[in-house]
Write an enzyme that holds these catalytic residues in place. Structure first.
Site, short mmCIF file in Angstrom:
data_model
loop_
_atom_site.label_atom_id
_atom_site.label_comp_id
_atom_site.label_asym_id
_atom_site.label_seq_id
_atom_site.Cartn_x
_atom_site.Cartn_y
_atom_site.Cartn_z
N GLU A 40 49.55 45.63 41.95
CA GLU A 40 50.18 45.46 40.37
C GLU A 40 50.30 46.80 39.59
O GLU A 40 49.53 47.44 39.77
CB GLU A 40 48.43 45.18 39.79
CG GLU A 40 47.83 44.50 38.25
CD GLU A 40 47.20 44.14 38.05
OE1 GLU A 40 46.57 42.86 38.59
OE2 GLU A 40 46.98 45.26 37.37
N ARG B 6 44.63 32.74 32.47
CA ARG B 6 44.21 31.72 31.02
C ARG B 6 44.46 32.96 29.92
O ARG B 6 44.84 32.69 28.73
CB ARG B 6 42.72 31.50 30.95
CG ARG B 6 42.93 31.18 29.52
CD ARG B 6 40.63 30.48 29.28
NE ARG B 6 40.33 32.02 29.33
CZ ARG B 6 39.06 32.29 28.74
NH1 ARG B 6 38.35 31.36 28.58
NH2 ARG B 6 38.58 33.48 28.48
N GLY B 7 44.04 34.03 30.16
CA GLY B 7 43.97 35.39 29.59
C GLY B 7 43.00 35.51 28.45
O GLY B 7 42.25 34.40 28.70
N ASP B 8 42.83 36.49 28.20
CA ASP B 8 41.69 37.13 27.12
C ASP B 8 41.43 36.25 25.91
O ASP B 8 43.08 36.10 25.36
CB ASP B 8 41.96 38.10 27.11
CG ASP B 8 41.11 39.16 28.29
OD1 ASP B 8 40.55 38.44 29.61
OD2 ASP B 8 41.28 40.58 28.38
#
Length: 320
Positions: free
Chosen positions: A24, A114-116
């Site tokens: 990553e 989704r994301g924070d």
């Protein structure tokens, strides 16, 4: 730094696939960070990873920088990028445009997240915005279907997140598995786990998932555990208490070199335990630093497919 001991094989000894390897990366925030990142990219490229994921800020806050990095990876390296994409705060139309842009640039792998949730954002979501990663997966598949001729009837690889420990907003670990199963049904191809600190967390997740009907690969995400501050921070974010023995050893380290030795050993032990439990690959959260990641790989000695030899095809043709 010498390249890690990745054992090259031209063909697997058995019918099982080689262990997948990925990293990553995150887009740089300034010129100095960019120079450091590209040194890391060149070092990691030498290990012939299957892909590298590129993170995407909440609400697309670093979208332009992320797309620029993806473009450079595609045009200036041999690496295959996996683009992170979050859906919180974006409408389906906005996300469809972003997905089309990624595909136009040559991206063929997307990590659908989704994301924070915004800490200080509006209480009510925007009209038409997507709320869950499952919705984003289905949107990617719809965009893909409309563009199948451009993709030569190919298929976009969609990854999702999995949680060895309970998601902070989830009512239970059983609910997390139900969500993972729903993502699979919507079209996810594989999952990468969030950071975990105990090998049994990965084993238990896979066991629960398989019993529930999840069949996609679940790849353990492993972070080099070389920084006491970072380990503590991630423990707070995940709600999982890191191993007290590791915290004690990192806290008593005399210097950064000793801290790295302690952390690399702990990381290697964690990764080996996951592989022994049947993990199909290892995904390393590098934090844009290559030294510890390469040291972990050196000690793991992963079997990797050999790179094709340049000119071998033309030579064979000349002899035909």
């Amino acid at each position: 730094m010498s390249p890690p001991s990745l054992i090259q094989v031209s063909a697997p000894a058995s019918q099982s696939a080689p262990i997948a390897l990925s990293y990553e990366l995150f887009p740089p925030k300034n010129a100095a960070a960019e120079a450091t990142l590209w040194q890391t990219i060149r070092e990691l490229e030498s290990t012939n990873p299957d892909y590298v994921s590129v993170t995407y800020g909440a609400n697309g806050s670093n979208r332009n920088t992320a797309v620029e990095l993806l473009n450079r990876l595609l045009t200036e390296t041999s690496l295959r990028p996996l683009a992170h994409l979050t859906c919180v705060g974006n409408t389906a139309d906005e996300l469809a445009e972003i997905i089309s842009e990624l595909l136009d640039h040559g991206v063929r792998g997307i990590l659908a997240l989704r994301g924070d949730l915004p800490q200080d954002g509006p209480a009510e979501p925007r009209a038409g915005s997507l709320a869950y990663a499952q919705d984003l997966i289905e949107l990617i598949r719809r965009v893909e279907q409309r563009r199948s001729a451009l993709l030569c009837a190919g298929k976009v690889a969609i990854g999702v997140a999995a949680y060895p420990a309970r998601h902070p907003e989830s009512p239970s670990i059983e609910h997390d598995v139900e969500v993972l199963l729903a993502k699979q049904r919507s079209g996810a191809d594989f999952a990468i786990t969030q950071v975990f600190f105990h090998a049994d967390q990965y084993r238990d997740l896979v066991s629960r998932a398989r019993r529930a009907g999840v069949s996609i690969p679940i790849i353990p995400g492993v972070m080099p555990l070389t920084s006491l501050r970072r380990v503590q921070r991630l423990g707070d974010l995940t709600g999982v208490e890191p191993c007290p023995k590791l915290l004690d050893s990192l806290g008593r380290a005399d210097d950064a070199a000793q801290s790295r030795r302690v952390g690399v050993k702990a990381t290697v032990d964690l990764a080996r335990a996951a592989l022994d439990a049947g993990a199909p690959g290892i995904h390393l959260y590098t934090f844009n630093e290559h030294a510890a990641a390469l040291e972990v790989l050196n000690k793991l000695e992963l079997l990797r497919p050999g790179r094709p030899q340049l000119g071998s095809r033309s030579a064979a043709s000349a002899l035909a």
